[in-house]
Design a protein around this motif. Sequence first.
Motif, PDB file in Angstrom:
ATOM      1  N   THR A 120      40.585  99.938  44.070  1.00 22.63           N
ATOM      2  CA  THR A 120      40.455 101.350  44.462  1.00 22.63           C
ATOM      3  C   THR A 120      41.254 101.663  45.722  1.00 22.63           C
ATOM      4  N   HIS A 121      41.656 100.628  46.453  1.00 25.59           N
ATOM      5  CA  HIS A 121      42.455 100.815  47.663  1.00 25.59           C
ATOM      6  C   HIS A 121      43.947 100.961  47.369  1.00 25.59           C
ATOM      7  N   PHE A 122      44.319 100.764  46.105  1.00 22.80           N
ATOM      8  CA  PHE A 122      45.732 100.792  45.720  1.00 22.80           C
ATOM      9  C   PHE A 122      45.908 101.755  44.559  1.00 22.80           C
ATOM     10  N   ARG A 123      46.300 102.984  44.882  1.00 21.92           N
ATOM     11  CA  ARG A 123      46.513 104.030  43.881  1.00 21.92           C
ATOM     12  C   ARG A 123      47.917 104.597  44.045  1.00 21.92           C
ATOM     13  N   TRP A 124      48.596 104.825  42.931  1.00 13.39           N
ATOM     14  CA  TRP A 124      49.949 105.365  42.987  1.00 13.39           C
ATOM     15  C   TRP A 124      49.968 106.724  43.679  1.00 13.39           C
ATOM     16  N   GLN A 125      48.954 107.548  43.417  1.00 10.65           N
ATOM     17  CA  GLN A 125      48.926 108.868  44.032  1.00 10.65           C
ATOM     18  C   GLN A 125      48.840 108.758  45.551  1.00 10.65           C
ATOM     19  N   GLN A 126      48.031 107.826  46.053  1.00  5.26           N
ATOM     20  CA  GLN A 126      47.908 107.617  47.494  1.00  5.26           C
ATOM     21  C   GLN A 126      49.229 107.120  48.076  1.00  5.26           C
ATOM     22  N   THR A 127      49.878 106.208  47.363  1.00  2.45           N
ATOM     23  CA  THR A 127      51.153 105.673  47.828  1.00  2.45           C
ATOM     24  C   THR A 127      52.200 106.778  47.882  1.00  2.45           C
ATOM     25  N   ALA A 128      52.280 107.573  46.834  1.00  7.22           N
ATOM     26  CA  ALA A 128      53.252 108.675  46.798  1.00  7.22           C
ATOM     27  C   ALA A 128      52.979 109.669  47.921  1.00  7.22           C
ATOM     28  N   ALA A 129      51.720 109.995  48.160  1.00 12.92           N
ATOM     29  CA  ALA A 129      51.376 110.933  49.239  1.00 12.92           C
ATOM     30  C   ALA A 129      51.773 110.353  50.597  1.00 12.92           C
ATOM     31  N   ALA A 130      51.553 109.050  50.804  1.00 16.79           N
ATOM     32  CA  ALA A 130      51.916 108.416  52.074  1.00 16.79           C
ATOM     33  C   ALA A 130      53.429 108.413  52.269  1.00 16.79           C
ATOM     34  N   VAL A 131      54.176 108.137  51.199  1.00 11.37           N
ATOM     35  CA  VAL A 131      55.641 108.142  51.284  1.00 11.37           C
ATOM     36  C   VAL A 131      56.132 109.549  51.609  1.00 11.37           C
ATOM     37  N   LEU A 132      55.597 110.546  50.923  1.00 14.51           N
ATOM     38  CA  LEU A 132      55.981 111.929  51.188  1.00 14.51           C
ATOM     39  C   LEU A 132      55.660 112.320  52.623  1.00 14.51           C
ATOM     40  N   GLN A 133      54.486 111.934  53.093  1.00 12.13           N
ATOM     41  CA  GLN A 133      54.091 112.222  54.477  1.00 12.13           C
ATOM     42  C   GLN A 133      55.069 111.586  55.450  1.00 12.13           C
ATOM     43  N   GLN A 134      55.470 110.347  55.181  1.00  8.91           N
ATOM     44  CA  GLN A 134      56.426 109.656  56.055  1.00  8.91           C
ATOM     45  C   GLN A 134      57.756 110.389  56.084  1.00  8.91           C
ATOM     46  N   PHE A 135      58.242 110.791  54.924  1.00  9.46           N
ATOM     47  CA  PHE A 135      59.495 111.540  54.865  1.00  9.46           C
ATOM     48  C   PHE A 135      59.394 112.837  55.661  1.00  9.46           C
ATOM     49  N   GLN A 136      58.337 113.585  55.425  1.00  5.03           N
ATOM     50  CA  GLN A 136      58.179 114.876  56.100  1.00  5.03           C
ATOM     51  C   GLN A 136      58.025 114.702  57.605  1.00  5.03           C
ATOM     52  N   SER A 137      57.226 113.732  58.022  1.00  5.04           N
ATOM     53  CA  SER A 137      57.005 113.484  59.439  1.00  5.04           C
ATOM     54  C   SER A 137      58.308 113.089  60.126  1.00  5.04           C
ATOM     55  N   SER A 138      59.049 112.187  59.512  1.00  5.81           N
ATOM     56  CA  SER A 138      60.308 111.739  60.104  1.00  5.81           C
ATOM     57  C   SER A 138      61.314 112.871  60.163  1.00  5.81           C
ATOM     58  N   ARG A 139      61.389 113.646  59.101  1.00  3.63           N
ATOM     59  CA  ARG A 139      62.329 114.771  59.049  1.00  3.63           C
ATOM     60  C   ARG A 139      62.000 115.794  60.127  1.00  3.63           C
ATOM     61  N   ASP A 140      60.722 116.092  60.285  1.00  4.74           N
ATOM     62  CA  ASP A 140      60.310 117.117  61.239  1.00  4.74           C
ATOM     63  C   ASP A 140      60.396 116.651  62.687  1.00  4.74           C
ATOM     64  N   SER A 141      60.173 115.355  62.937  1.00 11.35           N
ATOM     65  CA  SER A 141      60.125 114.889  64.313  1.00 11.35           C
ATOM     66  C   SER A 141      61.484 114.518  64.888  1.00 11.35           C
ATOM     67  N   ALA A 142      62.440 114.203  64.053  1.00 14.23           N
ATOM     68  CA  ALA A 142      63.741 113.804  64.584  1.00 14.23           C
ATOM     69  C   ALA A 142      64.818 114.026  63.543  1.00 14.23           C
ATOM     70  N   LYS A 143      65.651 114.979  63.788  1.00  6.51           N
ATOM     71  CA  LYS A 143      66.773 115.249  62.892  1.00  6.51           C
ATOM     72  C   LYS A 143      67.916 114.316  63.292  1.00  6.51           C
ATOM     73  N   CYS A 144      68.070 113.232  62.545  1.00  4.52           N
ATOM     74  CA  CYS A 144      69.102 112.256  62.854  1.00  4.52           C
ATOM     75  C   CYS A 144      70.090 112.175  61.702  1.00  4.52           C
ATOM     76  N   THR A 145      71.286 111.732  62.003  1.00  2.00           N
ATOM     77  CA  THR A 145      72.301 111.566  60.975  1.00  2.00           C
ATOM     78  C   THR A 145      72.907 110.182  61.096  1.00  2.00           C
ATOM     79  N   ALA A 146      73.312 109.663  59.962  1.00  2.00           N
ATOM     80  CA  ALA A 146      73.933 108.344  59.935  1.00  2.00           C
ATOM     81  C   ALA A 146      75.416 108.515  59.673  1.00  2.00           C
ATOM     82  N   THR A 147      76.228 107.869  60.510  1.00  2.00           N
ATOM     83  CA  THR A 147      77.671 107.839  60.288  1.00  2.00           C
ATOM     84  C   THR A 147      78.122 106.410  60.508  1.00  2.00           C
ATOM     85  N   GLY A 148      78.612 105.790  59.461  1.00  2.00           N
ATOM     86  CA  GLY A 148      78.995 104.384  59.560  1.00  2.00           C
ATOM     87  C   GLY A 148      77.777 103.542  59.865  1.00  2.00           C
TER      88      GLY A 148
END
Length: 176
Positions: A120-148
């Motif tokens: 019960t501690h390992f659900r795809w929906q929970q994993t997807a929500a955590a990944v989405l949260q990480q993406f959104q949090s990172s995007r909102d907290s620091a707009k960074c770009t990669a070059t090389g």
Amino acid sequence: VARDVGAHGRVFAEGGRPDPDWIVRAGQVSDAELAALYRAAVCFAFPSLYEGFGLPPLEAMRFGCPVLSSRESSLPEICGDAAQYCDGRDVASIAAGLSALLSDAALRARLIAAGAERITHFRWQQTAAAVLQQFQSSRDSAKCTATGSSVTRTSGQRCRSTFSMSSVGARSFIET
């Protein structure tokens, strides 16, 4: 049941002798067949010496199959108290773990119940929500770009990578 080892059969063959009658090389099985194998098994032995995450033991638990696992890598963290543990490098330890599971119905019942709770501690929906949260949090907290090989924030500050999903090629960055 032993899996078909395909082109690597000679690596796993024991001196070229045929398998004993109790070994069945099932080859590729469907999801339904795999579920049936787990449900019919007395236990699932997984004495892995390296495992990135531990999906096979969780899969066995999902179908009510008690698990014998090594104490290596991520397996104790993933399996928690829902597995019988052995030393994956010690044949006697593996044999003792299997013997305990085969002879102790109460142990099997306890591990089946613990496994049902553990998954019960390992659900795809929970994993997807955590990944989405990480993406959104990172995007909102620091707009960074990669070059090389360098990653910088729009303001010129250096950033570091904190999350990546190579399977989809996505990467987010935060300020250091």
